[in-house]
Design a protein around this motif. Structure first.
Motif, PDB file in Angstrom:
ATOM      1  N   ASP A 186      21.645   0.141  65.408  1.00 34.19           N
ATOM      2  CA  ASP A 186      21.819   1.452  64.779  1.00 34.19           C
ATOM      3  C   ASP A 186      21.390   1.545  63.319  1.00 34.19           C
ATOM      4  O   ASP A 186      20.835   2.549  62.890  1.00 34.19           O
ATOM      5  N   CYS A 187      21.680   0.531  62.543  1.00 31.96           N
ATOM      6  CA  CYS A 187      21.463   0.648  61.103  1.00 31.96           C
ATOM      7  C   CYS A 187      20.078   0.162  60.646  1.00 31.96           C
ATOM      8  O   CYS A 187      19.817   0.114  59.439  1.00 31.96           O
ATOM      9  N   ARG A 188      19.240  -0.180  61.581  1.00 30.52           N
ATOM     10  CA  ARG A 188      17.940  -0.732  61.198  1.00 30.52           C
ATOM     11  C   ARG A 188      17.155   0.220  60.284  1.00 30.52           C
ATOM     12  O   ARG A 188      16.514  -0.222  59.319  1.00 30.52           O
ATOM     13  N   ARG A 189      17.207   1.507  60.582  1.00 34.38           N
ATOM     14  CA  ARG A 189      16.403   2.442  59.802  1.00 34.38           C
ATOM     15  C   ARG A 189      16.774   2.425  58.316  1.00 34.38           C
ATOM     16  O   ARG A 189      15.915   2.576  57.450  1.00 34.38           O
ATOM     17  N   HIS A 190      18.061   2.207  58.018  1.00 37.62           N
ATOM     18  CA  HIS A 190      18.443   2.110  56.604  1.00 37.62           C
ATOM     19  C   HIS A 190      17.848   0.847  55.980  1.00 37.62           C
ATOM     20  O   HIS A 190      17.362   0.874  54.853  1.00 37.62           O
ATOM     21  N   ALA A 191      17.913  -0.249  56.705  1.00 35.35           N
ATOM     22  CA  ALA A 191      17.322  -1.494  56.204  1.00 35.35           C
ATOM     23  C   ALA A 191      15.834  -1.302  55.952  1.00 35.35           C
ATOM     24  O   ALA A 191      15.306  -1.709  54.906  1.00 35.35           O
ATOM     25  N   ASP A 192      15.179  -0.660  56.900  1.00 37.51           N
ATOM     26  CA  ASP A 192      13.742  -0.413  56.738  1.00 37.51           C
ATOM     27  C   ASP A 192      13.468   0.420  55.490  1.00 37.51           C
ATOM     28  O   ASP A 192      12.553   0.129  54.716  1.00 37.51           O
ATOM     29  N   PHE A 193      14.281   1.472  55.308  1.00 40.75           N
ATOM     30  CA  PHE A 193      14.060   2.371  54.173  1.00 40.75           C
ATOM     31  C   PHE A 193      14.139   1.610  52.850  1.00 40.75           C
ATOM     32  O   PHE A 193      13.370   1.867  51.918  1.00 40.75           O
ATOM     33  N   TYR A 194      15.082   0.683  52.777  1.00 44.11           N
ATOM     34  CA  TYR A 194      15.240  -0.070  51.529  1.00 44.11           C
ATOM     35  C   TYR A 194      14.431  -1.369  51.528  1.00 44.11           C
ATOM     36  O   TYR A 194      14.530  -2.171  50.609  1.00 44.11           O
ATOM     37  N   GLY A 195      13.655  -1.587  52.591  1.00 45.62           N
ATOM     38  CA  GLY A 195      12.748  -2.730  52.618  1.00 45.62           C
ATOM     39  C   GLY A 195      13.441  -4.066  52.766  1.00 45.62           C
ATOM     40  O   GLY A 195      13.014  -5.069  52.177  1.00 45.62           O
ATOM     41  N   ILE A 196      14.516  -4.094  53.537  1.00 47.56           N
ATOM     42  CA  ILE A 196      15.263  -5.345  53.703  1.00 47.56           C
ATOM     43  C   ILE A 196      15.192  -5.781  55.169  1.00 47.56           C
ATOM     44  O   ILE A 196      15.461  -4.978  56.063  1.00 47.56           O
ATOM     45  N   PRO A 197      14.807  -7.036  55.426  1.00 47.30           N
ATOM     46  CA  PRO A 197      14.739  -7.523  56.811  1.00 47.30           C
ATOM     47  C   PRO A 197      16.082  -7.342  57.530  1.00 47.30           C
ATOM     48  O   PRO A 197      17.145  -7.611  56.954  1.00 47.30           O
ATOM     49  N   PHE A 198      16.003  -6.892  58.782  1.00 47.40           N
ATOM     50  CA  PHE A 198      17.189  -6.550  59.563  1.00 47.40           C
ATOM     51  C   PHE A 198      17.196  -7.390  60.831  1.00 47.40           C
ATOM     52  O   PHE A 198      16.245  -7.329  61.627  1.00 47.40           O
TER      53      PHE A 198
END
Lengths: 284, 284, 284, 284
Positions: C126-138
C-alpha cells in the motif's frame, strides 16, 4: 457512505422553537442522529444543528424548502440545509511552506476530509509536486504589490470556474483584499500561527520569542475584512521554554498548525459551525 | 529538612566557565545535587544554577563570597548565593477574592511552600478570617485615587519592618506605582488572568468572551514598571466553548490562577528562576 | 549545517565528575553550546549530555577516544560520542496506515529530521507510492504466522546491507521477536496508540472506548523484548467525550501518533535521550 | 439565585422522542434554557438533559410527575426531575490529606458548589480544624481491619440521619464495602490519583515513577463495587519528567486532584451527568 441531511438554524430565541422543528421532522418520519442547540444570551439568538438519516425520510429533499419555509418564516429563521452526499468543492491556497498542504492532502486521500479539491492555487512553484502526486490541478498566480487586484481577479475567476465554495489558506502568506473576503463570507478558513488575539499580524513566532511566552499557539479562523480578526474556530497551544530558539518555536508551531487547521476544516465540512456575532458555535 | 546551597550565575558567555565553577566546588568537596545551565544566544549570556549539599562542604558559607569573588570577577558574573535554610520572608497582597489566598495558605501550611509569611496586606477586610485561621497578621490599608502614594508608603513601611523580600499579588486588584516596583525588582510576583500578551489590563475574561477565544489562560509574572509587561514565569490555559458565559470563564479561570500562581511562586522560592533581558530562565 | 560533537555519559554518581569533564573539554578549547546533567537518585547514576562546536576544538576527533578514555575509566563511564555530521541511517517499518509515514517523510524532506533513510520495509504494497514519491527504496516482506522467523531474517539482512542503525515502527502492525529487538537495543522506536501502561497490546482505541475514558493518548517508546514495556520517550493525550465513536477516537488518535512519534524520533536523532534502568532521561 | 427545573431522561432510542418532550414542555409554556441530547449507538439509548426556567412555567411542579408519566411510559423512560432550589445534601469523607477538602470548602463557601454539607466524616482527627472553620460538624469514625463493618454501619447511620444523598471521597484512603456502594448507586464520587485504567489500586504515583511515564493523571469517577472501575466522570494530566521524584509527582498530582475532583462534583451538582452502561454522558 452515509446519507444524511443536516439543518442549521439561527434565529431569535423564542418559546416553541424546538417543538416546531421536532414536530416537522417527526411528521416526515425522520430518524434523528444528532441534535444540538445553543441559546446565545448576549445576542438572544437560538442556534441549532440537527442531522437525520435520509434512508426512511418521507419528504423529497427537493420539496424540503417549500415544506419548511412556513416554520422558518414564523420564527424568522436563517437556515441552511446540507446533504452529506453533496460535497464541498474546496480550493487550497498555499505559498512555499508545504507542511499544512501535505497534511491536508494525506487526510483527504485517506477519507478523513469529505470534499472535492478541484484545484490548488499558489504564488510559487514549490508545492506543485505535491499537487501532482495527489492528482490535483495546480495553478501558479504570482502576487506582488503592483498586480494584487489583477491576481485576485484571476484567482476568483478560477474559483468560479471550478464551482469552489470553500477556501483553505494553508499557510498562504498573502493578505486577501476586502473584496475577496466579502465574496466568500465565512467560506475562507485561515490558520494563524499564534493564539489570537496575541501576536496578530506578521512574524508571531519572532514576537512570541521576544516576549518570552511559555506557551505558543495556533488559531484556525474565518477570514474577514480585518486581518486576523474573524470568528475563531479552534485554538491549540504547546509549551515553550527558554531553551527554544525562534527556529524551535517555528518547528513546534508547525505541529500545532497542522492539527488546528485540519480540525477547523473538518468541523466546517461536517456542517458543525454556526457563526453568531463574531463568534463561532461549534456543535461537536 | 534539606541543607543545601544554590548558586545562581548570570554572565557573558565565555569558554572555561563551567570548568572554573566546577573546579571551585570540587576543591571544597561539594556534593552537587543539581546543575543546570543555559546559553542565551540573543543576549550572549551564560546562566547557571548549581545546588549542592552542605553536609560535607569544606568551605564555611560566611567565607564563600571572599573565596568565590575572584572567579566572579574573572568572568564578570552577577551571582547570588541562596541557602535552603534561610527562608524567604513573603508578604501576600490580596483584595476581596480569596481563592488564591486560601490555596497559597493551605500549600504553605502543608509544607509545599518553603517561606515565612510575616503578614498579609489587603485593601479590604474580607479575607481577614483566613489570615486569622492560619495565624498570620492581617493589615488593611485602604487604597483610593486620592491616597495612593500615602497608602503605598504605609505598605512599604510594613514590608520593611517585617524584613519582607518577596511579595505575591494574589489577585490584588490595584496597580503598583513605579516607585514601589522599583523598590522590589523581580521580587513581586503577580497572577494575571489571561495568557499574556493577550488581554493585558482590565477585565480580561470579559474581553476573552467578547472575542470568542477557544482557550483562556493565566500568567504568572514579575511585576515591572509597565503594567502586565514583566518577565513571564509560567502560563496555563484551559478550553472554553460557546457555552461558557463570562461567569463560567471566571470560574474556570480561578482553577488556572491557583495553579499557575503557586507554581510560579514555588520556582521562585526554590531559586529556579533567572531573569535575562525581559525573559525568565526556569531551571526546573 | 552545524558541526558539533555531543558526548553522552552514564556512570555512577561521584564527586568531581563535572569538573573532570569540563576541564577535559576546556583543555582543547571547546566552545560548549549545551550541557545538561541529571542525578538519578533511585539508581545513583550520573547522566550527562554536552554538545560543543567543533569549529575551534583543538582535538582531532579520531583521537578523542584515546584522550578521553582515562577519564572514562576513572569514573567507570559508559560514553558515546556523536558527531552532528555523521547522520543516522534510519529504516522505517510500516503496514497499511500511511499517516505516520507521510508525516515523517514530509518532515525529513523539509530538513526537520536529520538522517538518511536508505529504505522502507513493509508487509504490504500500500505505501509504496509514498516511498516512490520521496525516492526511497521500498521493500515488501510479507509476514505471517508461518514465515515470521524467515521474514525477520530477510529484514535483518536488508538492514545490515544498508548500514541501518535506527528503526522506526510507523504503525507497523507486527510484533518483533526477542532476537530482533536484542539486535537493536534502544535502536527501535515504536508509537503505541494509548497512554501506556493503559491499554497495552491490541486494539487500544476500542478498549478506551469501552472503558469510557475522557482522555486518549499515544506513547513513543523504545522496543524491548516485552511488548509495550520498553522505556517511554514521550506521551501525549487529547480529550475524548461520550460523543466519540471508536472511529472518532482512531481519527483523533492519528493526530497524536504523528506528533508523539516524530517528537520521540527527533530527540533520538539529536542525541537527547539516555536510558537509565527502564526509563528515559530526555535532555531537551 | 436561579429557579429552574432539569429533566434527565434515559430510554431506548426511538423516533418522536424529541417532539414528544418538546411538545409537553411547550404546552406548559416552558422557557427552555439548555437542551442537550445524545444517542448512544452501542447501547441504542437516547439520553437527554433539558433545563427550563420555572418563572412562567404553567404546571405546578407537584403535578409534574402525573402529567409527564404517560409520555415516560410510552417511551419506557427512566427519568429524574431536579429542581435547582432543592440542594444536594453532601457528605465529605476525608483521611489525613487536607488539600482536596480545603479546596472544596473554599469553593463551597464562595458559592461555586451549590449544595448543603451537613457533615464531614473522617477516620482521623487531622482535618477537624478546617471543618470547624467552615462551621461543619466533623465526625471521626476510626476504621481498621477488625471494625470495618461496624464503622460503615455508624457512617451510614449518620448519613441517613442527615439526609445525605451525595458523598464525596476527598482522598479518603479507605475502600468502601460493596454493601455501602450499593446503598449509594452513582452517589459516591471518588478522586483517584492516576489516569485510569492505568495504575488502579494502591500507590499510583510510585508506580508511575517506576514506569517512567511522561504524564501523570487524576480521575474523578463514581464508586462501584469493583475498586477504581466505576464510570469515569473526568480526567486530567500533567507532564512529568526524569527530574521528578516520587515526591514531586505527588505534589504535581495534588494540583490535578483538586481540579478534577471539583469539576466532577460540579457537574454532578448541576445534574449534567447521565450514566449509560459503565460510562458517563456529560452534558456540559
Amino acid at each position: 457512505m452515509k446519507n444524511t441531511a443536516t439543518l442549521l438554524i439561527n434565529c431569535p430565541d423564542r418559546k416553541g422553537l424546538v417543538a416546531a422543528i421536532a414536530n416537522f421532522l417527526y411528521t416526515y418520519d425522520a430518524n434523528i442522529l444528532h441534535a444540538d442547540q445553543h441559546q446565545d444570551e448576549t445576542e438572544n439568538r437560538f442556534l441549532m444543528r440537527v442531522e437525520w438519516d435520509l434512508a426512511d425520510f418521507k419528504l423529497d429533499m427537493d420539496a424540503f424548502g417549500a415544506a419548511f419555509q412556513p416554520i422558518a418564516d414564523r420564527f424568522s429563521m436563517e437556515w441552511h440545509l446540507k446533504l452529506s452526499q453533496r460535497k464541498f468543492r474546496m480550493a487550497i491556497f498555499v505559498s512555499k511552506y508545504d507542511h499544512c498542504l501535505v497534511d491536508l492532502l494525506q487526510r483527504w486521500q485517506s477519507g478523513e476530509l469529505w470534499c472535492d479539491i478541484p484545484l490548488i492555487i499558489s504564488n510559487h512553484e514549490d508545492c506543485r509536486r505535491h499537487a501532482d502526486f495527489y492528482g490535483i490541478p495546480f495553478h501558479v498566480i504570482e502576487v506582488n504589490r503592483e498586480n494584487k487586484a489583477e491576481a485576485e481577479a484571476r484567482q476568483m475567476a478560477l474559483l468560479q470556474e471550478h464551482g469552489v465554495n470553500l477556501i483553505v489558506l494553508a499557510r498562504y502568506m498573502q493578505v486577501l483584499s476586502p473584496a475577496f473576503t466579502a465574496a466568500y463570507p465565512y467560506r475562507v478558513i485561515n490558520i494563524h500561527h499564534s493564539f489570537l488575539p496575541a501576536f496578530d499580524g506578521a512574524k508571531p513566532y519572532h514576537r512570541a520569542h521576544a516576549r518570552g511566552v511559555k506557551l505558543i499557539g495556533a488559531t484556525g479562523h474565518y477570514v474577514t475584512e480585518i486581518l486576523d480578526d474573524g470568528p475563531i474556530i479552534e485554538q491549540g497551544v504547546i509549551r515553550a521554554s527558554h531553551r527554544d530558539t525562534v527556529e524551535d518555536l517555528i518547528q513546534k508551531g508547525r505541529d500545532l498548525e497542522r492539527v488546528v487547521l485540519s480540525r477547523s476544516l473538518r468541523w466546517h465540512l461536517d456542517h458543525r459551525i454556526l457563526v453568531c456575532g463574531n463568534k463561532t458555535v461549534i456543535f461537536d
